[in-house]
Design a protein around this motif. Structure first.
Motif, short mmCIF file in Angstrom:
data_model
loop_
_atom_site.label_atom_id
_atom_site.label_comp_id
_atom_site.label_asym_id
_atom_site.label_seq_id
_atom_site.Cartn_x
_atom_site.Cartn_y
_atom_site.Cartn_z
N ARG A 109 25.49 44.48 45.28
CA ARG A 109 26.34 44.54 44.17
C ARG A 109 26.67 43.36 43.43
N GLN A 110 26.70 42.07 43.95
CA GLN A 110 27.03 40.94 43.52
C GLN A 110 28.44 40.70 42.79
N PHE A 111 29.20 41.58 43.36
CA PHE A 111 30.54 41.27 42.63
C PHE A 111 31.89 42.16 43.51
N MET A 112 32.84 41.67 43.27
CA MET A 112 34.12 42.37 43.90
C MET A 112 34.99 42.62 42.69
N ALA A 113 35.61 43.83 42.76
CA ALA A 113 36.68 44.20 41.71
C ALA A 113 37.79 44.71 42.63
N THR A 114 38.79 44.44 41.96
CA THR A 114 40.47 45.07 42.38
C THR A 114 41.04 45.59 41.36
N LEU A 115 41.90 46.56 41.35
CA LEU A 115 42.55 47.37 40.60
C LEU A 115 44.16 47.06 40.63
N HIS A 116 44.89 46.60 39.73
CA HIS A 116 46.11 46.24 39.74
C HIS A 116 47.11 47.03 38.48
N ARG A 117 48.32 47.32 39.09
CA ARG A 117 49.47 47.84 38.10
C ARG A 117 50.44 46.59 37.58
N PRO A 118 50.48 46.12 36.68
CA PRO A 118 51.15 45.05 36.13
C PRO A 118 52.73 45.63 35.88
N GLY A 119 52.72 46.94 35.87
CA GLY A 119 54.05 47.44 35.52
C GLY A 119 54.23 48.88 35.74
N ALA A 120 55.37 49.41 35.56
CA ALA A 120 55.58 50.78 36.04
C ALA A 120 54.66 51.93 34.96
N THR A 121 54.63 51.29 33.55
CA THR A 121 54.45 52.18 32.67
C THR A 121 53.07 51.57 31.84
N CYS A 122 52.78 50.37 32.43
CA CYS A 122 51.56 49.83 31.85
C CYS A 122 50.16 50.33 31.92
N ASP A 123 49.20 50.22 31.37
CA ASP A 123 47.81 50.62 31.81
C ASP A 123 47.58 49.55 32.98
N VAL A 124 46.76 50.04 33.92
CA VAL A 124 46.18 49.32 35.18
C VAL A 124 44.95 48.48 34.58
N THR A 125 44.77 47.69 35.47
CA THR A 125 43.75 46.36 35.00
C THR A 125 42.76 46.30 36.20
N ILE A 126 41.64 46.43 35.92
CA ILE A 126 40.36 45.78 36.71
C ILE A 126 40.35 44.53 36.70
N TYR A 127 40.12 43.70 37.79
CA TYR A 127 39.76 42.30 37.72
C TYR A 127 38.44 42.24 38.55
N LEU A 128 37.54 41.52 38.00
CA LEU A 128 36.15 41.45 38.74
C LEU A 128 35.65 40.13 38.66
N LYS A 129 35.20 39.85 40.07
CA LYS A 129 34.62 38.46 40.09
C LYS A 129 33.21 38.63 40.68
N GLY A 130 32.38 37.48 40.35
CA GLY A 130 30.97 37.68 41.06
C GLY A 130 29.99 36.76 40.45
N ALA A 131 28.57 37.00 40.71
CA ALA A 131 27.66 36.39 40.18
C ALA A 131 27.37 36.62 38.65
N VAL A 132 27.22 35.59 38.00
CA VAL A 132 27.30 35.41 36.77
C VAL A 132 26.32 36.43 36.01
N GLU A 133 25.19 36.22 36.35
CA GLU A 133 24.17 37.07 35.84
C GLU A 133 24.45 38.66 35.98
N LYS A 134 25.25 39.05 36.97
CA LYS A 134 25.65 40.33 37.03
C LYS A 134 26.87 40.72 36.19
N VAL A 135 27.80 39.87 36.22
CA VAL A 135 28.95 39.99 35.56
C VAL A 135 28.80 40.01 34.04
N ILE A 136 27.88 39.22 33.36
CA ILE A 136 27.70 39.26 31.87
C ILE A 136 27.02 40.71 31.57
N GLN A 137 26.47 41.04 32.56
CA GLN A 137 25.58 42.46 32.10
C GLN A 137 26.82 43.63 31.89
#
Length: 199
Positions: A74-102
């Motif tokens: 896969r060449q990346f890791m992703a996590t899902l976070h809730r920054p507040g009770a009524t906010c949209d949730v956010t995915i943060y992703l990190k990994g190999a540059v060539e994969k992430v930019i795609q």
């Protein structure tokens, strides 16, 4: 605790992404800090702290709901976070540059606005880092509906916003250098197989 960061919104965001999309921990024992977990992920936590981000408070404020672990295919890791009770949730992703930019359609500008993404600009920086022997990771994010509680592969197959790069020194361990030298002295040809950038 750290005072509010004087860094740009985009730099704060890439440091926060490195701290949140992370399985390591920094532990203080007898006045010394040590890393529990992967050293690369530990370095991301240290970078966030040096950017005056309170990583413990950040983890508390942005509770983790789910994750997609790193796999070499896969060449990346992703996590899902809730920054507040009524906010949209956010995915943060990190990994190999060539994969992430795609996976990215947008880039976070220094002032915190999202703009159209030009991957070639990023690759130029990555090559400059790689020529200096630095290990480079890319970071991205994506917002999902507030009622999302689990990550699926379709959630990370595109439409992300590129946040930035983090580059770090990752020198070979002294025992690895000695082992390569011993092999070469014995007439053994040494080959390196790695997922790192070819440069």
């Amino acid at each position: 605790t750290f005072p509010p960061s004087p860094l740009s919104p985009a730099l704060c965001e890439v440091l926060a992404a490195g701290a949140l999309c992370n399985e390591a921990q920094l532990v203080e024992r007898d006045g010394r800090w040590t890393v529990t977990g992967d050293p690369t992920e530990g370095a991301l936590l240290v970078a966030a702290r040096k950017g005056r981000i309170d990583v413990d408070q950040l983890a508390s404020d942005c509770s983790r709901l789910d994750s997609i672990p790193f796999e070499s295919e896969r060449q990346f890791m992703a996590t899902l976070h809730r920054p507040g009770a009524t906010c949209d949730v956010t995915i943060y992703l990190k990994g190999a540059v060539e994969k992430v930019i795609q996976l990215c359609d947008w880039i976070l500008a220094a002032d915190g606005t999202e703009q159209r993404f030009d991957p070639q600009q990023i690759l130029t920086h990555v090559e400059a880092f790689a020529e200096r022997g630095l290990r480079v990771l890319a970071f991205a994010r994506k917002s999902l509906a507030a009622d999302t509680s689990m990550l699926a592969d379709r959630d990370v197959d595109g439409g992300l916003t590129f946040l930035g790069l983090q580059a770090m020194m990752d020198p070979p361990r002294p025992e690895a250098v000695a082992a390569v030298h011993a092999c070469q002295s014995a007439g053994i040809a040494v080959k390196m197989i790695t997922g790192d950038h070819a440069l």
